[in-house]
Design an enzyme around this catalytic site. Structure first.
Site, PDB file in Angstrom:
ATOM      1  N   GLU A  71      -0.326   5.045   0.945  1.00 46.65           N
ATOM      2  CA  GLU A  71      -0.618   6.013   2.005  1.00 46.65           C
ATOM      3  C   GLU A  71      -0.676   5.334   3.370  1.00 46.65           C
ATOM      4  OE1 GLU A  71      -3.556   9.230   1.089  1.00 46.65           O
ATOM      5  OE2 GLU A  71      -3.856   8.021  -0.700  1.00 46.65           O
ATOM      6  N   ASP A  90       0.855  -1.170   0.000  1.00 46.44           N
ATOM      7  CA  ASP A  90       0.000   0.000   0.000  1.00 46.44           C
ATOM      8  C   ASP A  90       0.904   1.237   0.000  1.00 46.44           C
ATOM      9  OD1 ASP A  90      -2.290   1.644   0.351  1.00 46.44           O
ATOM     10  OD2 ASP A  90      -1.995   1.623   2.516  1.00 46.44           O
TER      11      ASP A  90
END
Length: 199
Positions: A9, A7
């Site tokens: 953020e 991922d």
């Protein structure tokens, strides 16, 4: 062959919407996928707030220009990319991600795109595919890759659970409590060690 799916953020860079919430003084924009599992609902909520305040892409990009990767993120990514293939799977948008990818030495990212009118108003968004992180992990597996995944939010859980090895990183106490079977880490060195152990 292995491929690591990360991922973006909350894992490699600060949460863009939280940074913009602080810059704009609009506390409602602090809500992220850590708080709301339904991404369409979350984006409809965000776009309504932007419209209400007359804010568009230009204002968000001005905030993004000031965001730096989390301390140690670039070094972690550089070391990981020297070991194995890495792809960032994010529900962010290409109009947000580009300056951040430059600061991370241009890793591969698969993300979505915003629909923006001539005045810079964000009118909608286009998801790359349905359940984009899980769909991508399954597609990579169908090409002969073993996936290893790490993320922090509700929208990362499916790709983490579908992978040969999966980890929570800098996640919330609530998510860690609900998924005690998933190893959880707070430091890049610990996550790197866990991924090396899974390679």
């Amino acid at each position: 062959m292995n491929i690591v799916c990360l991922d973006m953020e909350g894992v490699l860079v600060p949460e863009i919407w939280i940074a913009f919430s602080e810059a704009s003084g609009i506390p409602e924009l602090r809500r992220t996928t850590r708080d709301e599992p339904d991404y369409d609902k979350l984006m409809a909520y965000r776009l309504a707030i932007l419209k209400e305040h007359g804010l568009g892409l230009k204002e968000i990009q001005a905030t993004i220009a000031k965001i730096d990767p989390l301390p140690g993120a670039k070094e972690f990514l550089d070391e990981l990319r020297a070991l194995t293939q890495v792809v960032i799977l994010s529900d962010t948008f290409e109009q947000f991600a580009k300056p951040l990818m430059e600061k991370l030495n241009w890793p591969t990212i698969f993300c979505n795109s915003l629909e923006v009118d001539g005045n810079g108003e964000i009118t909608g968004y286009k998801m790359r595919c349905e359940k984009s992180k899980l769909t991508t992990v399954k597609a990579l597996q169908s090409c002969g890759f073993d996936t290893i995944a790490a993320g922090d939010s509700f929208n990362d859980l499916a790709m983490i659970q579908a992978s040969r090895a999966g980890f929570l990183f800098k996640s919330t106490q609530a998510i860690k409590a609900d998924y005690p079977e998933l190893p959880a880490f707070e430091e890049f060195g610990d996550l790197l060690g866990a991924i090396k152990g899974a390679l």
